[in-house]
Design a protein around this motif. Structure first.
Motif, PDB file in Angstrom:
ATOM      1  N   LEU A  22      40.173  38.058  37.853  1.00 52.52           N
ATOM      2  CA  LEU A  22      40.772  39.267  37.293  1.00 52.52           C
ATOM      3  C   LEU A  22      40.478  40.432  38.235  1.00 52.52           C
ATOM      4  N   GLY A  23      41.549  41.057  38.735  1.00 53.82           N
ATOM      5  CA  GLY A  23      41.402  42.164  39.667  1.00 53.82           C
ATOM      6  C   GLY A  23      41.675  41.733  41.096  1.00 53.82           C
ATOM      7  N   ILE A  24      42.817  41.070  41.309  1.00 50.49           N
ATOM      8  CA  ILE A  24      43.082  40.444  42.602  1.00 50.49           C
ATOM      9  C   ILE A  24      43.565  41.493  43.609  1.00 50.49           C
ATOM     10  N   GLY A  25      42.661  42.399  43.967  1.00 49.83           N
ATOM     11  CA  GLY A  25      42.976  43.463  44.911  1.00 49.83           C
ATOM     12  C   GLY A  25      42.546  43.120  46.318  1.00 49.83           C
ATOM     13  N   ASN A  26      42.530  44.131  47.163  1.00 50.60           N
ATOM     14  CA  ASN A  26      42.226  43.899  48.573  1.00 50.60           C
ATOM     15  C   ASN A  26      40.807  43.394  48.790  1.00 50.60           C
ATOM     16  N   PHE A  27      39.829  43.957  48.052  1.00 47.92           N
ATOM     17  CA  PHE A  27      38.461  43.518  48.293  1.00 47.92           C
ATOM     18  C   PHE A  27      38.293  42.037  47.984  1.00 47.92           C
ATOM     19  N   THR A  28      38.795  41.597  46.857  1.00 50.63           N
ATOM     20  CA  THR A  28      38.688  40.181  46.500  1.00 50.63           C
ATOM     21  C   THR A  28      39.284  39.304  47.583  1.00 50.63           C
ATOM     22  N   ARG A  29      40.421  39.723  48.104  1.00 49.16           N
ATOM     23  CA  ARG A  29      41.107  38.887  49.087  1.00 49.16           C
ATOM     24  C   ARG A  29      40.427  38.911  50.444  1.00 49.16           C
ATOM     25  N   ALA A  30      39.608  39.955  50.697  1.00 46.77           N
ATOM     26  CA  ALA A  30      38.819  39.982  51.928  1.00 46.77           C
ATOM     27  C   ALA A  30      37.471  39.309  51.754  1.00 46.77           C
TER      28      ALA A  30
END
Length: 464
Positions: A22-30
């Motif tokens: 939950l919260g699939i933003g840039n930080f998660t993807r990095a």
């Protein structure tokens, strides 16, 4: 000629979904998605990504569209001082919309899904100032009342309600054990998640608590990787390098760290193979990062824009800001229970990271949600010194900057919980504003107030 990413040409086959995020933003993807991508057993661990937005009118971002169009793939541009290192990340096996409660329930009811990670910011866990579930939050109560009354097919939008809705579906399906792994910059975030989830469950259906005791694990984490906003310049440069115009592009620094402590009820990817550390107690590492990295970020976010500076790189290369950061670190290291050599090495590493000319981390982004951040990044130092009859003059600096920020100086205020405080600090003179902010931070000390006022006046005089 540009094209979009596709798994047949650019990535690997989608792994079976075993993690919901939950919260699939840039930080998660990095960070988490990058660790999962490079785990030795990556082909066994796919991620299902949900945006973390809490709105009754959910919008679709270009990132959401890109993840859909590109089968969950995106490019990660690791911006090393010597140049770009671009790779394709394949670990997100599917992406969904924030209000898609049907898919959320289906995934939680799947025994194959055994981990829930989250990056929804401190505010997304809907806590009150005491750290408990905020039962005075009308959006949260509206969601929980839906669940309590049995409206289980209706969308819910707040984090705790989504988690409880998922657990209700999992219990009903007899799907077995699952573990929550929050990855937000909050001290003891595993305990935080457990507290709000259990309290939300108790509000909705008290019988769920016993099931949680037997089936749900909570892991505390410390996460670290600077992930700036992706600029048009970044997108154009990477498109020139790869031939791919990617609306889902993420940029980050080379450094990455992940420390975890707690019980995984049903396994986890081999994140250790990528350098993640599993420890008995994450708190010292958490404090080191929260106080030194995040604390200095907050200082720069509120103080450097007063001088007309917009990025971390610009800020740390200004001698005035560098001096403020070092003074803050001198105070903050005294609260970190690690060997002095390790703390000094971390300070040196931070300066190296901050002075990476490729990174253009925007201070306006870091300045968001100060009402959530300052109490955990800055206040502990002020109180520790005050208990010894001293003033932490390095740690008062970010408070002085925040006072100016709330009064409209520097970066714009982006903080949903700050409206009443903003009105108060703008209704009188600077001295009354300082006292209003210190009351909010639960600090009653005239020596601290005098220091904050003096530093705010000093910075106002420097105003660009």
């Amino acid at each position: 000629m540009s094209r979009i990413l596709n798994r047949a040409q650019d990535g690997r086959p989608a792994a079976p979904i075993r993690i919901v995020h939950l919260g699939i933003g840039n930080f998660t993807r990095a960070h988490q998605a990058w660790y999962t991508e490079h785990a030795s057993d990556a082909d066994q661990w796919g991620i299902a990504g949900f945006p973390g937005r809490t709105t009754l009118r959910p919008r679709v971002s270009p990132r959401d569209d890109a993840l859909d169009a590109q089968e969950g793939l995106y490019q990660l541009d690791i911006q090393a001082p010597e140049g770009d290192r671009v790779e394709v990340i394949s670990s997100i096996s599917a992406s969904f919309r924030s209000h898609d409660i049907e898919s959320w329930m289906t995934l939680f009811a799947d025994p194959q899904v055994v981990i829930v990670t989250s990056t929804i910011t401190e505010a997304g866990y809907c806590r009150n100032p005491q750290g408990d579930l905020d039962l005075g939050n009308p959006e949260l109560i509206a969601d929980l009342d839906k669940l309590k009354s049995g409206q289980l097919d209706e969308p819910v939008f707040t984090g705790p309600a989504k988690f409880v809705r998922g657990l209700l579906a999992r219990r009903a399906a007899g799907a077995g054990a699952i573990t929550f792994v929050p990855c937000d910059n909050v001290p003891e975030n595993g305990t935080m998640a457990e507290t709000v989830i259990r309290q939300a469950a108790d509000y909705v259906d008290a019988s769920l608590l016993e099931w949680i005791d037997e089936n749900v694990g909570f892991v505390t984490t410390m996460v670290d990787r600077i992930t700036p906003h992706t600029s048009e310049e970044d997108a154009a440069r990477v498109a020139e390098l790869t031939g791919i115009v990617d609306p889902g592009l993420v940029v980050c620094e080379p450094f990455a760290e992940w420390v975890l402590a707690g019980e995984f009820k049903a396994g986890h990817p081999d994140w250790e193979s990528v350098g993640a550390k599993f420890v008995d107690d994450v708190v010292p590492h958490e404090m080191r990062k929260l106080y030194l990295l995040n604390g200095s970020h907050s200082l720069m976010a509120y103080c450097a824009p007063v001088l007309g500076l917009e990025t971390v790189y610009q800020a740390i290369n200004d001698p005035r800001v560098l001096g403020w950061v070092n003074a803050f670190w001198d105070d903050a290291v005294q609260q970190v229970p690690l060997p002095d050599a390790e703390k000094q090495a971390y300070r040196a590493a931070l300066l190296e990271r901050f002075t990476n000319p490729r990174m253009k981390d925007q201070l306006a982004r870091i300045a968001a949600d100060g009402t959530q951040k300052l109490p955990i990044r800055i206040v502990p130092h002020l109180k520790a010194f005050a208990a010894a009859g001293k003033v932490a003059t390095g740690a008062t600096r970010p408070v002085a900057g925040w006072v100016l920020h709330l009064r409209g100086v520097g970066a714009p205020v982006n903080d949903a919980a700050a409206s009443a405080l903003v009105n108060e600090v703008r209704s009188g003179d600077l001295d009354s504003a300082v006292h209003a902010v210190l009351r909010f931070l639960q600090i009653d000390d005239e020596q601290i107030a005098a220091t904050v006022l003096s530093q705010a006046q000093e910075m106002e005089a420097m105003r660009a």
